[in-house]
Every structure is written in structure tokens, then in C-alpha cells.
Motif scaffolding. Sequence first.
Motif, short mmCIF file in Angstrom:
data_model
loop_
_atom_site.label_atom_id
_atom_site.label_comp_id
_atom_site.label_asym_id
_atom_site.label_seq_id
_atom_site.Cartn_x
_atom_site.Cartn_y
_atom_site.Cartn_z
N LEU A 129 -5.74 8.51 -4.98
CA LEU A 129 -5.84 7.32 -5.81
C LEU A 129 -5.20 6.49 -5.09
O LEU A 129 -5.73 5.24 -5.25
N GLY A 130 -4.14 6.41 -4.67
CA GLY A 130 -3.22 5.29 -3.96
C GLY A 130 -4.45 4.74 -2.68
O GLY A 130 -4.49 3.58 -2.55
N ALA A 131 -4.83 5.81 -1.94
CA ALA A 131 -5.67 5.17 -0.92
C ALA A 131 -6.92 4.53 -1.18
O ALA A 131 -7.23 3.32 -0.84
N THR A 132 -7.48 4.84 -2.51
CA THR A 132 -8.66 4.25 -3.06
C THR A 132 -8.15 2.98 -3.84
O THR A 132 -9.05 2.06 -3.41
N VAL A 160 1.64 8.12 3.26
CA VAL A 160 2.61 8.01 2.39
C VAL A 160 2.52 8.93 1.20
O VAL A 160 3.49 9.93 0.88
N GLY A 161 1.32 8.97 0.63
CA GLY A 161 1.19 9.80 -0.51
C GLY A 161 1.27 11.19 -0.24
O GLY A 161 1.42 12.47 -0.76
N ALA A 197 0.72 -1.17 -0.20
CA ALA A 197 -0.02 0.01 -0.11
C ALA A 197 1.02 1.25 0.03
O ALA A 197 0.44 2.22 -0.50
N SER A 198 1.97 1.07 0.69
CA SER A 198 3.19 2.14 0.68
C SER A 198 3.25 2.69 -0.77
O SER A 198 3.55 3.70 -1.26
N ASN A 223 3.31 2.46 7.35
CA ASN A 223 3.16 1.08 7.90
C ASN A 223 2.73 1.54 9.52
O ASN A 223 1.70 0.75 9.97
N GLN A 224 3.15 2.54 9.98
CA GLN A 224 2.60 2.85 11.34
C GLN A 224 1.41 3.33 11.46
O GLN A 224 0.54 3.18 12.45
#
Length: 275
Positions: A61-64, A97-98, A50-51, A189-190
Motif C-alpha cells: 500500500l505504501g508503494a501504491t 522500507v516497508g 515515500a519512506s 532513498n538509495q
Amino acid sequence: MNIDLKKRITTKQIATMAIFAALYCALSLIAPIKIPIGNGLEIGIAALIASIFGLILGPYLGATTALLGATTAWALTGMTPYGAPFILAPMFNALIVGLIFYKKWKYAFAIFTIMIITFLFTPPVTPLTGQSTLVDVGIPIVANWYIAAAVLFDKIIALALILPLAYFGKKMSVAYGSIFFFTLFFIGNQADNIWGTLIFSSSPIIYNGIFGMDLIAVQFGLIVSPFLYPTIRLIQALIATLIAIPLVKILQNTNWLWNKNHILIDQKPKTTTTT
């Protein structure tokens, strides 16, 4: 959040989202590497990618994509109640991260801070001035603030690390290379971890109704978690770093990254003066 609506989502980005979501799902099904931590709780190593979603596709878009991949994987593995509370965890990884990578670190800092503060009001640590009796697990009395500190110390470290990345990200990348990405992914990740801990501890409906754990068992688990969770997150960050470094080198001078206004370029654009 001020999302730039002028930046249209391209067909290429939609296709990339679909591919990445399918990759997440495939890793969850084909290589379901999970670390069990008791009572149906487990951490999936696949969530670390996911990172990468947040890095390539940007925070939204990354979270989606992470949410789509996690939801699909959960549905295909039987839609068990154990996984339902944690579906959003990879989404927060990609989002944080994004946001940091694409210079919206203040939003990342705020979201992370809110999750940390909210945890302080969950049943296992409320009130902070109180004491928990854990006789059933061989520990007579433990202060609630100690349980909170045991859970949050590594999350607070991750929160603090956002600041040097925000202000010295490019210099860190040039001077230390992989340390920049490792730190970025550790923070992501945290964020995954704090959401999982928060939602698990938020209500007896979850920790007792789904996982069959009473409050004493939850408090004991939170006390011992500092010996396990940080190590897992460091391993996840390391693996994500090994994937990201060659990937970013390939994509940095292309239009495959979400946009060119990211943390690895000059923080302040050069200005010219005229007389």
C-alpha cells in the motif's frame, strides 16, 4: 511475493493512502524543493516522505501510495518528459522500507540486488572491462568498471545495511533510537536512487532522446555523482527520521501501522512447552 490476501484493505487505510498521496502531491507543488544536476535532471526533496508511506502503510500500500502521489504530481506539473522516467523511484523507496520494516527483508534484498546487477549491463558501463574516452570533458581514459564502482559503492553499502536491520533491528532501535530509522530510510532513498540511475542509463532513448545527453556526457555525470548523490540521500534520510520517530511513538500501540508483525517487536515469538 507472497502477499497476505487475507488481510483486507480497510476504509481507514484507503483514506490514509489518499491523504498521503495528496500530501506528496502538495509538497511537490507547494514546496517544490529540487536540486538541479543539469540537463533537466533534478532530485525532488518531497520524495523522501515515500519512506514514511512504507513505514505506516506497509510495502504494498505504501508503494501504491507513493506511485499515486508521484504520478499525480507529475501530471499536475505539465507531464514533462523529464519526470516520466523517474515516476517509479519513490515507489521503490516505500516498497523497500516497508519490506524491511515488516520482516520481508529477503524480498527487499533481492529487488535491490537485481537493480544493482542490471545497472552493470547498461550502455555507460558495458563492458566492464572496457574503457571510456572522455576527452571532450577533459578526462582522457576511464575504465568502465571505475564508473560502475563510482555509481554503486553507496548502493552496495545500503544493500549490506539491510542485514543488520533484519537481524538486530529491535536491539538497534532500543539501544540507538534514531540510528535505526536513519539507516532504514537511507536504504529506502538509495533504492530510489538506484532505480533513477538505472532507468536513466538504460537506453539512449532516455538519456539522449529525452535529456539530450550523449554517452560521454552520461559517463562523466556518473563519475561525479558520488560527490553529490550520497549527501542528498543522507539529508533525505535525516529529515524522514525526524518525522518518523515521534510518529511511530504515537502509532506503535495503535492499529494504524500496517500490522503488528514489524521489526520493532521480538524477532522470534515466545513458545511454551507442555509436559
